[in-house]
Design an enzyme around this catalytic site. Structure first.
Site, short mmCIF file in Angstrom:
data_model
loop_
_atom_site.label_atom_id
_atom_site.label_comp_id
_atom_site.label_asym_id
_atom_site.label_seq_id
_atom_site.Cartn_x
_atom_site.Cartn_y
_atom_site.Cartn_z
N GLU A 156 0.78 -1.28 0.30
CA GLU A 156 -0.08 -0.07 -0.46
C GLU A 156 1.37 1.24 -0.11
OE1 GLU A 156 -2.68 -0.47 2.55
OE2 GLU A 156 -4.13 -1.78 2.06
N CYS A 161 6.30 13.16 1.21
CA CYS A 161 8.07 13.94 2.30
C CYS A 161 8.32 15.02 2.19
CB CYS A 161 8.58 12.35 2.00
SG CYS A 161 10.27 12.67 3.05
N CYS A 166 14.38 15.73 -1.13
CA CYS A 166 12.33 15.88 -2.28
C CYS A 166 12.39 17.11 -2.61
CB CYS A 166 10.91 15.21 -1.37
SG CYS A 166 11.10 13.31 -1.66
N GLU A 315 -6.76 -8.40 -0.38
CA GLU A 315 -7.02 -8.24 0.59
C GLU A 315 -8.01 -7.86 0.65
OE1 GLU A 315 -4.71 -5.39 3.41
OE2 GLU A 315 -3.08 -5.72 2.05
C1 GLA Z 1 -4.19 -2.16 5.08
C2 GLA Z 1 -2.46 -3.26 4.91
C3 GLA Z 1 -2.53 -4.58 5.87
C4 GLA Z 1 -3.33 -4.43 6.89
C5 GLA Z 1 -4.83 -4.27 6.46
C6 GLA Z 1 -5.75 -3.65 7.77
O1 GLA Z 1 -4.93 -3.53 3.90
O2 GLA Z 1 -2.01 -4.06 3.88
O3 GLA Z 1 -1.16 -4.63 6.51
O4 GLA Z 1 -3.09 -3.55 7.98
O5 GLA Z 1 -4.80 -2.58 5.88
O6 GLA Z 1 -7.49 -3.47 7.33
ZN ZN Z 2 11.68 12.88 1.28
#
Ligand code: GLA
Ligand code: ZN
Length: 680
Positions: A156, A161, A166, A315
């Site tokens: 994710e 920054c 940067c 996920e």
């Molecule tokens: C994100 C992250 C996971 C976890 C979930 C919890 O999607 O990628 O590592 O923290 O959230 O909902």
């Molecule tokens: Zn930076």
């Protein structure tokens, strides 16, 4: 239609998710049990190593991979494939201690302390160097592992920054964009306003929270820079992996509508798209089917980045999360529906965060397949097992694609510009408006892609472009071309106000030549208070009826456009609110005000008819999708209601879930699903 599996090694729908065995290395009994239970739940893939850096490399240069090797071997021997993450989502303490430049600097210009995750400076050479070493080691050791299916870059990727590294990269980015011409930048940013002219590129700072925030062009270029820099970082990981393991595809997991990064840019670097979904199922503010339609919108954005192949849902959660304002359990049956919905929208995987709940730290109460309880006769485990069985039955769907006849433009640059614009009302509801209009298509069984304004408008019959305030170069021409060739375009209030750097178009909105396409110009835009309303009255053979108008009302001056609806109140009563202009072989509709869902649905119905798009009559509570493959089509019916539903006009075929043949009529139990394979 060419149906091609996403992976060479497996042509099933993937089922599994994040597995963090490194948290359980002192419990071989649990690790053994995990494999047995994964098989029982129909798990055929897990994601490993997402946050394993401090276990791989507990101190600088000291590497431990043996534990992973035995876990991977064991999984593979048991028929479970592996998505292997690069562990760059969180850094070990020694790294930040020795190389503080890796830690991010906040928008107030303050360096963070060590901790949490995804908080690295993407420009830091030291951070890249350390990640590079880790990737070399991982790819060298596991790149040829027979169970390795896919690389998962970091986790994710997000945030921004404001450090000095940067800042200077931002200045270089601007120098390149404005071809070393500071006057050009001053012009595009309109810096003579408030005496903000710059003399040199190295004078320009990022929009610090305690600094410059009034130059929209600067704000927008900063956001573009941040996406560019993140993409540059991601490309660094990808290029290394491609060099070391050319046969293993690469992805990273996106997050829903994540405002900070323009995913349409990042998506181009990936072999396939994956994302993480955590909706507020069974909330107290909308019907379940509405929540589902919202999720479907998110799936559509992800799918539309690569229209020729499935995406994967990396996920989701079988029960509850721990970070919503209220963390409600998924009710029995919802899990099955959400899994099949992902597949219906084009995913070839249902993944979870996570396989087993950890004992401590921030996510100890986040849902998982396996609870602290440690039993497999729980409601959640049984629902996961049911999902596993069901996804097995959907094997024939793997590799098929979704082929919508309609698309919506949702554009990150436009979103940023609308949100940053000072005017109208505070919350302009761009995302919400797109979601609502998309929902009207889905409600009527019409599949829709959701694309950026630079994407190919291709062979869609209908293109909806809500609030397309910012026009990137070439977009106006491509909209004209789309319409001239016979497409139907629907635009709304707030179309074509500014250029790509947020300078207003002169000579009338919608600018950049769109006056000709819509056959009108807009003279003023009225922002209404929340309790104010107006009405649009349609009184032509095309459409009859009065509908609520709210939030924004543009005052329109038609030139060649035909008026379809007029305001009935206020000083602009009797003036046009909705128009259509014939252009080449197509039509350009202009909806100058925010109209209630019933009004927009009535208008869309007429437009679908005109475009030859068939709406599917669906009872309330049903979501419908279809995917296409070489064996015909897969028709998905999802009952998000607590009622038995009787569907008619269903394409005949075999219900892959029950094995029964369906001819025209389909009865769906509450919260049940049907997937009908209809052969050509
Ligand atoms: C994100 C992250 C996971 C976890 C979930 C919890 O999607 O990628 O590592 O923290 O959230 O909902
Ligand atoms: Zn930076």
């Amino acid at each position: 239609m060419n149906q091609k599996p996403l992976f060479k090694k497996i042509d099933e729908i993937l089922h599994g998710g994040d597995y963090n065995p490194e948290q359980w290395l002192d419990r071989p009994d649990i690790l053994k049990e995990d494999i047995r239970l994964m098989k029982q739940a129909g798990v055929n893939v897990v994601t490993l190593g997402v946050f394993s850096w401090s276990v791989y490399e507990p101190s600088e240069g000291e590497f431990h991979f043996d534990w992973l090797e035995s876990i991977m071997d064991n999984l593979y021997q048991n028929g479970i494939f592996i998505i292997l993450a690069t562990p760059s989502g969180a850094r070990p303490a020694w790294l930040d201690e020795k190389y503080p430049e890796a830690m991010r600097v906040s928008s107030a210009g303050v360096r963070n302390h060590h901790g949490v995750r995804h908080n690295h400076c993407m420009s830091s050479p030291k951070y890249r160097e350390k990640v590079g070493i880790m990737i070399q080691k991982l790819a060298g050791k596991f790149g040829k592992h027979p169970g390795l299916l896919l690389w998962h870059i970091s986790n994710e990727l997000g945030g921004e920054c404001y450090c000095d590294l940067c800042k200077s990269r931002f200045q270089e980015f601007l120098r390149k964009k404005y071809k070393d011409n500071i006057d050009g930048l001053n012009q595009e940013w309109w810096t003579t306003f408030w005496s903000h002219r710059f003399n040199r590129f190295d004078q320009i700072e990022p929009p610090y929270s305690n600094g410059e925030g009034s130059i929209h062009g600067l704000n927008l270029d900063w956001k573009r820079f941040n996406t560019w820099n993140m993409t540059d970082y991601m490309r660094f990981e990808i290029e290394l992996l491609r060099k070391l393991t050319p046969d293993v595809p690469v992805t990273t997991n996106f997050m829903r509508l994540y405002k900070t990064l323009d995913y349409s840019v990042m998506a181009k670097e990936l072999d396939l798209i994956s994302w993480d979904v955590y909706p507020e199922w069974e909330n107290d503010y909308e019907a379940a089917v509405k929540t589902a339609n919202g999720v479907s919108f998110d799936h559509s954005i992800m799918r539309s980045f690569k229209r020729d192949r499935p995406f994967i849902l990396m996920e989701s959660v079988p029960s509850l999360v721990n970070w919503h304002p209220y963390n409600k359990l998924k009710r029995p049956g919802t899990h099955k529906l959400s899994c099949v919905q992902a597949v219906a929208c084009g995913s070839d995987m249902v993944g979870y965060f996570q396989w087993r709940k950890g004992r401590g730290s921030y996510e100890q109460f986040h849902g998982a397949v396996m609870d602290h309880l440690g039993r497999s006769d729980t409601r959640v485990f049984k629902e996961v097992e049911e999902a596993g069985n069901l996804l097995k039955k959907l094997q024939p769907v793997a590799g098929s694609i979704v082929k919508p006849q309609a698309a919506m433009i949702f554009d990150w640059n436009n979103w940023w510009a609308i949100e940053d614009m000072a005017g109208l009302s505070k919350d302009k509801k761009y995302g919400e408006t797109c979601r609502t209009l998309y929902g009207l298509f889905i409600k009527n069984g019409i599949e829709m892609d959701v694309i950026s304004s630079d994407a190919d408008f291709g062979d869609y019959k209908v293109l909806v472009a809500p609030m397309l305030y910012l026009l990137k170069p070439g977009v106006a021409d491509r909209l004209k071309e789309f319409t001239a060739k016979g497409g139907i375009l629907i635009a709304t209030y707030l179309t074509g106000y500014v250029n790509e750097n947020t300078l207003c178009w002169l000579g009338g909105f919608p600018g950049d030549g769109l006056l000709e396409l819509f056959g009108l110009y807009t003279e003023e835009i009225d922002t209404l208070y929340p309790k104010d309303t107006n009405t649009v009255s349609f009184q032509t053979e095309f459409l009859h009826g009065d509908y609520r108008a709210f939030d924004y009302c543009e005052i329109i001056k038609p030139q060649t456009a035909r008026v379809l609806g007029e305001y009935t109140r206020d000083f602009y009563s009797g003036t046009p609110a909705v128009t259509v202009n014939a252009y080449g072989k197509g039509y350009a509709y202009y909806v100058g005000t925010r109209i209630g869902e019933d009004g927009m649905e009535a208008l869309f119905k007429k437009i679908w008819e005109q475009a030859g798009i068939e709406a599917v009559s669906l009872p309330e509570g049903i979501e419908y999708h279809s995917r296409f493959g070489n064996g015909g089509s897969f028709e998905f019916y999802l009952n998000f209601s607590d009622k038995v539903q009787r569907l008619t006009e269903v394409k005949p075929g075999k219900n892959l879930i029950t094995g029964e043949t369906v001819a025209e009529v389909l009865i769906l139990e509450p919260f049940d699903v049907a997937v009908i394979h209809s052969k050509l």
